[in-house]
Enzyme design. Structure first.
Site, PDB file in Angstrom:
ATOM      1  N   HIS A 165     -28.586 -39.320  58.312  1.00  0.00           N
ATOM      2  CA  HIS A 165     -28.453 -40.369  59.318  1.00  0.00           C
ATOM      3  C   HIS A 165     -26.993 -40.527  59.713  1.00  0.00           C
ATOM      4  O   HIS A 165     -26.117 -40.656  58.849  1.00  0.00           O
ATOM      5  CB  HIS A 165     -29.022 -41.688  58.789  1.00  0.00           C
ATOM      6  CG  HIS A 165     -30.522 -41.667  58.705  1.00  0.00           C
ATOM      7  ND1 HIS A 165     -31.231 -42.243  57.684  1.00  0.00           N
ATOM      8  CD2 HIS A 165     -31.429 -41.129  59.560  1.00  0.00           C
ATOM      9  CE1 HIS A 165     -32.538 -42.057  57.900  1.00  0.00           C
ATOM     10  NE2 HIS A 165     -32.678 -41.381  59.037  1.00  0.00           N
ATOM     11  N   GLU A 168     -24.453 -43.273  58.318  1.00  0.00           N
ATOM     12  CA  GLU A 168     -24.386 -43.483  56.871  1.00  0.00           C
ATOM     13  C   GLU A 168     -23.263 -42.632  56.263  1.00  0.00           C
ATOM     14  O   GLU A 168     -23.480 -41.788  55.403  1.00  0.00           O
ATOM     15  CB  GLU A 168     -25.762 -43.198  56.268  1.00  0.00           C
ATOM     16  CG  GLU A 168     -26.808 -44.152  56.845  1.00  0.00           C
ATOM     17  CD  GLU A 168     -28.241 -43.851  56.443  1.00  0.00           C
ATOM     18  OE1 GLU A 168     -28.471 -43.019  55.556  1.00  0.00           O
ATOM     19  OE2 GLU A 168     -29.160 -44.469  57.048  1.00  0.00           O
ATOM     20  N   HIS A 293     -28.389 -41.457  51.119  1.00  0.00           N
ATOM     21  CA  HIS A 293     -28.432 -42.282  52.330  1.00  0.00           C
ATOM     22  C   HIS A 293     -27.685 -43.571  52.006  1.00  0.00           C
ATOM     23  O   HIS A 293     -27.269 -43.801  50.871  1.00  0.00           O
ATOM     24  CB  HIS A 293     -29.878 -42.633  52.700  1.00  0.00           C
ATOM     25  CG  HIS A 293     -30.641 -41.515  53.326  1.00  0.00           C
ATOM     26  ND1 HIS A 293     -31.014 -41.514  54.656  1.00  0.00           N
ATOM     27  CD2 HIS A 293     -31.121 -40.348  52.812  1.00  0.00           C
ATOM     28  CE1 HIS A 293     -31.692 -40.414  54.928  1.00  0.00           C
ATOM     29  NE2 HIS A 293     -31.765 -39.679  53.830  1.00  0.00           N
ATOM     30  N   GLU A 362     -30.207 -44.679  48.054  1.00  0.00           N
ATOM     31  CA  GLU A 362     -29.627 -45.573  49.063  1.00  0.00           C
ATOM     32  C   GLU A 362     -28.393 -46.175  48.414  1.00  0.00           C
ATOM     33  O   GLU A 362     -28.506 -46.974  47.482  1.00  0.00           O
ATOM     34  CB  GLU A 362     -30.624 -46.670  49.453  1.00  0.00           C
ATOM     35  CG  GLU A 362     -31.887 -46.167  50.120  1.00  0.00           C
ATOM     36  CD  GLU A 362     -31.686 -45.799  51.588  1.00  0.00           C
ATOM     37  OE1 GLU A 362     -30.570 -45.931  52.111  1.00  0.00           O
ATOM     38  OE2 GLU A 362     -32.666 -45.369  52.206  1.00  0.00           O
TER      39      GLU A 362
END
Ligand code: 0X9
Ligand code: ZN
Length: 405
Positions: A165, A168, A293, A362
């Site tokens: 992404h 990120e 991420h 994450e």
């Protein structure tokens, strides 16, 4: 903690102040009764934060209309954000991080760093490209293993990836710094030396360099998520983490180009995902996949496209590993679909199609109020350090993942 919150608020305020007036982005707060509600929202937007019965998402104007039409009862507030909207022309071609964030690597800086390392450590590294992006950039992959392993059947392996992404950016810095730690400690630290000698370790720190550089173009963050797929100068982009080919097209992804979770016209329609696919398919000895991420501080594992675990011993492996890695990071271990159902992500495919153990990390921060996607360069060192032990653990267990049971 309080300092982080204050700094986060200040960063947000400054980024809003320096952004252009025209904005297609809104911060939407949802109220959820249960997991089903969360997944209903995830059918339309990407949920950035979930805490208790509340969820937050930064959404573009198309997605905003969709949720207002389809799930109005789940929305508790909508706030306009002053962030510049997407366009592929009319911006000066500078690819530099905004002031204060220069420690993050641009694609050019990343390329130079990887090239330098491959020259500096020729007996343990090899730099190559998995293919090219839509805009023709090389998707760099650095292989870390002792050169003696190149002449024989490769030892068991693992791949670490970052920046699927665009916005990120921390997810490039963490694998890059962990890689640097391994390089600098090879020949000094016995554990690291052994792992580099006896494993085949791959790093792809920037899977989506087109998107990542677009996100900083003109030295302003754009909150861009997708790749740079466009048609006749009209940029729309594909969400690379909805484009993988297992359970593709299901819940938590969109068929609309203008959605931030647009899955693309077919599985692996994008050069970036198809490059990763080819590599993992061809390298059966790569038994573990870690895709970094941001943000929310979670350790996620399949399934993501349906409300079920993978079952059996494999589920125990996922749970055991995730729990262990959580002890070093403080991140929350969780099945992906317990967060929300979303299909077409990297890990569902890597596990579903190829039985590789795959985790989505994450990274920091935990919340929007601590900077969200843009936590600032000051977090890079701390977050990278916290991620060394989990990386070493996975590298070690890539020989026999079931050994953790
Ligand atoms: O939604 C995503 O692609 C990931 N979160 S992010 O904020 N980095 O965009 C999470 C993917 C987890 N997978 C599923 N829930 N299926
Ligand atoms: Zn992401």
């Amino acid at each position: 903690m309080l300092r982080n919150v204050v700094l986060g608020l200040l960063m947000m305020f400054l980024s809003l102040m320096t952004a252009t007036a025209k904005s297609p982005y809104h911060l939407v707060t949802f109220k959820f009764k249960n997991k089903q509600d969360r997944s209903k929202a995830a059918d339309f937007v990407h949920l950035d934060v979930i805490k208790g019965n509340e969820g937050k998402a930064i959404v573009n104007s198309f997605d905003l209309k969709q949720i207002q039409k389809n799930i109005p009862t789940l929305i508790s507030s909508v706030k306009k954000l002053d962030l510049p909207g997407p366009s592929i022309k009319g911006e000066e071609e500078t690819y530099q991080f905004p002031r204060g964030d220069e420690k993050f690597h641009t694609y050019k800086e990343l390329t130079e760093k990887l090239q330098n390392w491959s020259r500096q450590y020729p007996n343990i590294t090899n730099l190559s490209s998995l293919g090219t992006t839509i805009q023709g950039k090389q998707i760099w992959i650095l292989r870390l293993t002792h050169q003696n392993n190149l002449r024989k059947e490769p030892p068991p392996g693992i791949i670490f990836m970052g920046s699927h992404h665009a916005r990120e950016h921390l997810s490039t810095e963490v694998p890059l710094n962990v890689l640097e730690h391994l390089l600098k400690n090879y020949g000094k630290n016995p554990e690291i030396t052994k792992l580099v000698n006896e494993r085949d370790i791959y790093y792809v720190p920037m899977v989506n360099p087109d998107g990542a550089m677009y996100d900083i173009k003109g030295r302003r963050y754009k909150m861009w998520r997708k790749n740079m797929r466009s048609e006749r100068n009209n940029l729309y982009g594909v969400d690379l983490n909805r484009n993988y080919g297992y359970g593709w097209g299901g819940r938590g992804s969109s068929s609309s180009r203008r959605s931030d979770i647009f899955r693309g016209p077919k599985p692996f329609s994008e050069p970036e995902t198809s490059a990763i696919k080819n590599f993992i398919e061809e390298n059966q000895h790569v038994k573990i996949v870690l895709t970094y991420h941001t943000f929310s501080e979670l350790i996620l594992y399949p399934w993501g496209h349906k409300n079920e675990g993978v079952g059996g011993r494999d589920q125990q492996v996922f749970e055991t590993m995730a729990r262990k890695m959580a002890t070093w990071t403080g991140y929350t271990p969780q099945r992906s679909s317990d967060l929300y159902v979303a299909s077409g992500d990297t890990c569902d495919w890597a596990y579903g199609a190829l039985k590789r153990f795959c985790f989505t990390f994450e990274l920091t921060p935990r919340s929007q109020w601590e900077g969200g996607f843009y936590p600032g360069a000051r977090v890079i060192d701390r977050v990278s350090k916290a991620n060394i032990k989990p990386a070493l653990y996975l590298i070690k267990h890539s020989k026999d993942p079931y050994g953790v049971l």
